[in-house]
Design an enzyme around this catalytic site. Structure first.
Site, mmCIF file in Angstrom:
data_model
loop_
_atom_site.group_PDB
_atom_site.id
_atom_site.type_symbol
_atom_site.label_atom_id
_atom_site.label_comp_id
_atom_site.label_asym_id
_atom_site.label_seq_id
_atom_site.Cartn_x
_atom_site.Cartn_y
_atom_site.Cartn_z
ATOM 1 N N HIS A 82 -12.393 3.053 -7.121
ATOM 2 C CA HIS A 82 -12.433 4.183 -6.189
ATOM 3 C C HIS A 82 -12.447 5.491 -6.966
ATOM 4 C CE1 HIS A 82 -11.972 5.190 -1.878
ATOM 5 N NE2 HIS A 82 -11.557 6.354 -2.343
ATOM 6 N N ASP A 161 -5.381 6.588 7.850
ATOM 7 C CA ASP A 161 -6.166 7.311 6.846
ATOM 8 C C ASP A 161 -7.481 7.796 7.453
ATOM 9 O OD1 ASP A 161 -6.945 8.292 4.204
ATOM 10 O OD2 ASP A 161 -8.432 6.690 4.294
ATOM 11 N N ARG A 168 -8.472 16.299 7.623
ATOM 12 C CA ARG A 168 -8.355 17.072 6.373
ATOM 13 C C ARG A 168 -9.687 17.722 6.032
ATOM 14 N NH1 ARG A 168 -7.022 12.750 2.408
ATOM 15 N NH2 ARG A 168 -7.140 14.373 0.844
ATOM 16 N N SER A 183 -4.012 8.640 0.516
ATOM 17 C CA SER A 183 -5.230 8.231 1.225
ATOM 18 C C SER A 183 -5.907 7.078 0.480
ATOM 19 C CB SER A 183 -6.180 9.439 1.324
ATOM 20 O OG SER A 183 -7.496 9.040 1.570
ATOM 21 N N LYS A 187 -5.614 2.619 1.530
ATOM 22 C CA LYS A 187 -6.791 1.761 1.781
ATOM 23 C C LYS A 187 -6.812 0.590 0.807
ATOM 24 C CE LYS A 187 -9.905 5.196 1.425
ATOM 25 N NZ LYS A 187 -9.697 6.558 1.837
HETATM 26 N N1 URA Z 1 -11.086 9.611 -1.529
HETATM 27 C C1 URA Z 1 -10.267 9.153 -0.547
HETATM 28 O O1 URA Z 1 -10.368 8.004 -0.107
HETATM 29 N N2 URA Z 1 -9.335 9.992 -0.068
HETATM 30 C C2 URA Z 1 -9.181 11.254 -0.525
HETATM 31 O O2 URA Z 1 -8.297 11.935 -0.045
HETATM 32 C C3 URA Z 1 -10.035 11.719 -1.530
HETATM 33 C C4 URA Z 1 -11.004 10.873 -2.028
#
Ligand code: URA
Length: 434
Positions: A82, A161, A168, A183, A187
């Site tokens: 990620h 999220d 956001r 966040s 996930k």
């Molecule tokens: N990627 C995400 O999943 N969340 C964030 O807040 C920033 C980047």
């Protein structure tokens, strides 16, 4: 407890208790707390930050807002990757097929565009027919059959999220170590992963502008993952100029295709290979990082990563021919060239301005209800350090509507710095955490 009291206490820099954070997240997920109160709370977090205990509680509350995805019936070590968000960052779509082609199982849970940064899900959905809203059963079945599947956070996976992410995006509350860490990790922890590789971006085109903040974010996410028994590694990488040449969803898919055929930009290829290598290594498919690097390189050179991506596009309902026939992707109807005002060296290309210009013409969202125009974006003709002539083309803007092209063109022009002296080359991979 009254929501307004929690907002005020956070505004004044107090630490909230885990059950207070849990009640905020639960209330918001059940739509009992309105957007305006949650926006105020998020803004207070941006200003005041959160303690490690609060970030842990926020991550757990968001994780517990949905189901855990049990992948124990899918054989093999599972690893995901990620990024904290960048401009032109399509490394997930290159590293994931390379790692899967090498033998790792890659359950990839991605995000949508956020602020001026792009999102892997939006890029994938530029491919006609491709579905990212797989059910959990479909996700598992695809992983078992193909070792790679892409989904987003859903009603089942970390729904809090999903709601907070789009709020956001529309309220200027993205740039917070606590909010980004929770966040991403909520996930990732929702899925039965063995290992996670993080790409923490730093620079003009990242949410973290300073390396010290990027390091803190990386350390926090690595610590949360380890506390939850995940093998973790984070790279801190430069995001001052866009990664590769293409910014914009369909344009980036074209560049993914070229890169998986070993004809992509040098910076994008290098970072994607390093991320894939770390995924292969953490999944224990290779015993050493050097052997993992050889494997990743091998899967690029023998075309198996490229074939894997096409296989997965087809498995998710997309047309894999788009990888060879770019005219099958959504195409822009207009193009404007941006020229260099003078001869010299490109000393900077502000990635945030390029990202914002792309959002202006429709590649990202202004409000959470906006839809994306997959065809539009910017293609750079030069990268930092390159020589340009006066009047030479710096980049091309691809658009489908004229409305905001003038404004976007001004931003793009402002993004380029041309200087007399050749700038020093920047390192792409700055640090490894974990
Ligand atoms: N990627 C995400 O999943 N969340 C964030 O807040 C920033 C980047």
């Amino acid at each position: 407890m009254r929501t307004v009291d929690l907002i005020q206490r956070k505004r004044d820099g107090e630490e909230l208790a885990p059950e207070e954070i849990q009640s905020l997240v639960d209330g918001y997920t059940r739509a009992e707390i309105p957007d305006y109160q949650m926006s105020a709370f998020l803004m207070a977090v941006c200003w005041q930050g959160m303690t490690d205990r609060e970030v842990g509680a926020l991550t757990a509350s968001m994780l517990n807002s949905g189901e855990r995805v049990d992948l124990s019936m899918v054989p093999g070590a599972k690893v995901d990757k990620h990024s904290t968000g960048g401009v032109g960052d399509k490394t997930s779509l290159i590293a994931a097929p390379l790692a899967a082609a090498a033998g790792a199982v890659v359950p990839m849970i991605s995000g949508r565009s956020l602020g001026f940064t792009g999102g892997t899900l939006d890029k994938l959905e530029a491919i006609p027919g491709l579905r990212t809203n797989l059910t959990i059963d479909e996700f598992r079945a695809q992983l078992a059959a193909h070792k790679l599947a892409f989904i987003g956070q859903t009603e089942q996976v970390a729904p809090a999220d999903g709601k907070l992410y789009s709020l956001r995006d529309a309220t200027g509350t993205v740039e917070s170590i606590a909010l980004i860490a929770s966040s991403i990790m909520s996930k990732k922890l929702a899925v039965g992963l063995d290992a996670i590789v993080l790409d923490v971006k730093v620079g003009a085109g990242a949410f973290m502008k300073k390396q010290v903040d990027a390091r803190r974010l990386a350390q926090q996410m690595v610590a949360i993952g380890r506390r939850n028994d995940r093998r973790m590694q984070a790279l801190i990488t430069d995001m001052n100029q866009p990664l590769g040449f293409a910014v914009g969803n369909a344009l980036e898919i074209m560049e993914v295709s070229q890169t998986l055929q070993n004809a992509g930009p040098v910076d994008l290829t290098r970072l994607s290979l390093e991320l894939a290598s770390r995924m292969i290594f953490l999944a224990k498919v290779a015993p050493t990082l050097d052997e993992a690097r050889e494997m990743a390189q091998g899967r690029l050179l023998d075309g198996s990563g490229y074939r894997k991506f096409k296989e997965v596009i087809a498995a998710q309902g997309g047309n894999p021919k788009v990888m060879d026939q770019f005219e099958l992707l959504p195409n822009a109807t207009g193009m404007r060239e941006i020229y260099s005002p003078r001869a010299g060296y490109v000393s900077a290309i502000d990635a945030a301005l390029i990202g914002q210009a792309s959002v202006l013409i429709g590649a990202g969202r202004d409000t959470k209800e906006d839809s994306i125009d997959p065809a539009v974006g910017v293609i750079l003709e030069v990268k930092s350090g390159q020589k340009v002539d006066a009047g030479g083309v710096l980049c091309r803007i691809y658009y489908t509507g004229e409305e905001r092209v003038d404004e976007a063109a001004e931003q793009v022009e402002d993004a380029f710095r041309i200087s007399a002296a050749q700038p020093e080359e920047r390192e792409l991979i700055l640090e490894v955490v974990g």
